[in-house]
Enzyme design. Structure first.
Site, PDB file in Angstrom:
ATOM      1  N   CYS A   1       1.246  -1.236   0.169  1.00 34.69           N
ATOM      2  CA  CYS A   1      -0.295  -0.237   0.027  1.00 34.69           C
ATOM      3  C   CYS A   1       0.801   1.027  -0.166  1.00 34.69           C
ATOM      4  O   CYS A   1       1.138   1.931  -0.970  1.00 34.69           O
ATOM      5  CB  CYS A   1      -0.889   0.128   1.110  1.00 34.69           C
TER       6      CYS A   1
ATOM      7  N   HIS B   1      -3.284  -5.446   1.188  1.00 29.01           N
ATOM      8  CA  HIS B   1      -2.386  -5.548   2.725  1.00 29.01           C
ATOM      9  C   HIS B   1      -2.570  -7.292   3.219  1.00 29.01           C
ATOM     10  O   HIS B   1      -4.171  -7.622   3.579  1.00 29.01           O
ATOM     11  CB  HIS B   1      -3.641  -5.183   4.378  1.00 29.01           C
TER      12      HIS B   1
ATOM     13  N   GLU C   1      -1.010  -8.461   5.383  1.00 34.60           N
ATOM     14  CA  GLU C   1      -1.063  -8.376   6.891  1.00 34.60           C
ATOM     15  C   GLU C   1      -2.127  -8.397   7.793  1.00 34.60           C
ATOM     16  O   GLU C   1      -1.980  -8.557   8.977  1.00 34.60           O
ATOM     17  CB  GLU C   1       0.065  -7.731   7.193  1.00 34.60           C
TER      18      GLU C   1
END
Lengths: 299, 205
Positions: free
Chosen positions: B86, B177, B179
């Site tokens: 990002c 993302h 994560e």
């Protein structure tokens, strides 16, 4: 065909995760929004009057004019937040329609409902809410808040209430975690005492952390104030009146951003504190009569 | 074999989620805030790098204020295996469209990216995505997209027509993302790249 989900808790909490370590600044004009973005703010809070002016001028404080919010959204590339009154779900509908990135259901405005907060799960846009203690934070999360900020006492430049609230919330989390490790059967009574849903209480007890990002707000006026909040365990900082009620807003905004990023480095905080001119004058919270304390709004 | 050490840029943003995912994959992590966190007297202190999501204009500003911009650029350009997510993708890019005033980027990944290309937060979404490395479930949060790539840049993933994942040598940039959803594919690949390229001297340190 892609399977796509908007407005899920993960997506709502995800934006708050990306704001961590940052400073969110109150702005009342597009020009101020530009200054905030140039100084390194991670987001701006668009409103008509900063809390210090709401406090000084009195009267009912409401959602800002849509024209002002749209003008600020047009001006900056960073996320734009805006405030709705506690319980005023139609102001929230308007703000979602305006495509603000976050709504602050805020005690700084005059409450619209003294019983119910907004059902935030019903919205696609995420909400941040204020809290003075863990029970209040968990009630807001149960209603769908995707981010919590300690309330502090907005518009004063006195950081003592923010300190109290962040210490209270962090302390209650630590005690809950200790209870979980020693006597997990006591969590039922803990949930009752906190007036919060058992499942959320258990989650916090197990993980030792809130399930959402915890910022702090209310009274932050200097780089050292911001670093204090971060050292006390905040994930980031809201600065309201402290920047644009000071002598040199651009310099102060940039300095608070620096001190928030390197909050554990006294040399960096010292450098950031030099030559900023006058801080906002401020009001001691102890001198405020109880009816004028904003932190006591919300329940 | 000793663990790979990954430096995670920790000036602002979603740092904690990357650290958690990397540690679940048995990597060692180091937060990077100052030049000396990245480079020591004996050279680089890390085997790989993660540039997390956050506010790209804020991270860029802090990189320059704290003197980390050039050391980071030199490390990535020098071949240090790097994953940018990002805002991290934006930082890596050669050119940034719709920048904040004065915003700069490291210019080490030969792509042009557009910030906030999918709309405001109400358009942010979780979705299943096919990538050349396999299917993933990820989150797009006010995400950028890649609008053009230079020669030598491989496209890893598209969302409809938009390019949202690229790789150039040891550098991987993704607009989303993994994560946040706990998707380990890209981090595992980063650690594999780092293991393959780590000289023995550093791996025993």
């Amino acid at each position: 065909m892609l399977l796509m989900t908007t407005g899920s808790p993960l997506v709502k909490r995800g934006l708050a995760d990306m704001l961590k370590g940052g400073v969110i600044m109150d702005v009342v004009t597009p020009e101020q929004a530009r200054i905030a973005e140039d100084a390194g703010a991670v987001a701006v809070m668009a409103l008509e009057r900063v809390p210090a002016d709401i406090r000084a001028q009195g009267g009912v404080a409401r959602m800002s004019d849509p024209d002002l919010i749209s003008a600020i959204i047009e001006t900056v590339s960073i996320p734009v937040m805006a405030k709705a009154r506690i319980g005023h779900f139609v102001e929230a509908q308007v703000l979602q329609h305006l495509k603000v990135d976050y709504i602050d259901e805020s005690e700084v405005l005059s409450p619209a409902d003294y019983v119910h907060h907004i059902d935030k799960q019903a919205f696609t846009v995420p909400f941040v809410c204020g809290a003075t203690n863990l029970g209040e934070a968990l009630r807001r999360i149960a209603e769908g808040a995707a981010m919590i900020r300690s309330k502090g006492e907005a518009g004063t430049g006195d950081v003592s209430e923010a300190t109290k609230h962040i210490r209270t919330i962090r302390g209650e989390i630590a005690r809950l975690h200790a209870t979980y490790q020693a006597n997990p059967d006591e969590l039922y009574a803990a949930a009752k005492e906190l007036s919060a849903p058992y499942d959320l209480v258990r989650e916090v007890a197990e993980t030792g952390a809130l399930p959402v990002v915890l910022f702090t707000a209310g009274g932050v006026a200097t780089p050292a104030d911001a670093a204090l909040m971060m050292q006390l365990g905040a994930d980031g900082v809201f600065v309201g009146s402290g920047i644009f009620k000071s002598g040199d807003p651009a310099a102060r905004a940039a300095a608070i951003v620096k001190a928030t990023a390197l909050y554990n480095d006294p040399a960096a905080i010292t450098e950031a504190s030099r030559g900023l001119g006058e801080a906002m004058v401020g009001i001691n919270v102890a001198d405020l009569p109880a009816p004028h304390r904003l932190a006591e709004r919300g329940w | 074999m000793s663990a790979v050490t990954v430096g995670v840029l920790a000036l602002q943003g979603g740092v904690r989620e990357h650290v958690r995912l990397l540690e679940e994959l048995d990597a060692r992590t180091v937060p990077l805030r100052t030049p000396s966190d990245l480079v020591g007297p004996d050279g680089l202190r890390v085997d790989a790098l993660v540039l997390p999501g956050g506010e790209s204009s804020t991270i860029d500003r802090l990189l320059r204020i704290f003197g980390l911009f050039e050391p980071l650029r030199d490390a990535v350009a020098g071949g240090l295996p790097t994953l940018g997510t990002c805002a991290g993708l934006i930082l890596l890019a050669r050119e940034v469209l719709d920048p904040a005033p004065g915003q700069q980027s490291l210019g080490v990944l030969d792509v042009t990216v557009r910030r906030n290309a999918f709309g405001s937060q109400v358009d942010s979404a979780e979705l299943d995505l096919d990538t050349v490395d396999g299917p993933v479930n990820v989150a797009f949060i006010r995400a950028p997209q890649v609008v053009s790539v230079g020669p030598g840049v491989d496209v890893l993933a598209r969302r409809d027509q938009a390019i949202v994942g690229v790789r150039q040598g040891a550098i991987t940039g993704i607009a989303f993302h993994p994560e946040l959803t706990g998707e380990p594919l890209f981090h595992r690949r980063l650690l594999e790249t780092a293991t393959a390229s780590t000289p023995p001297a550093r791996s025993v340190a």
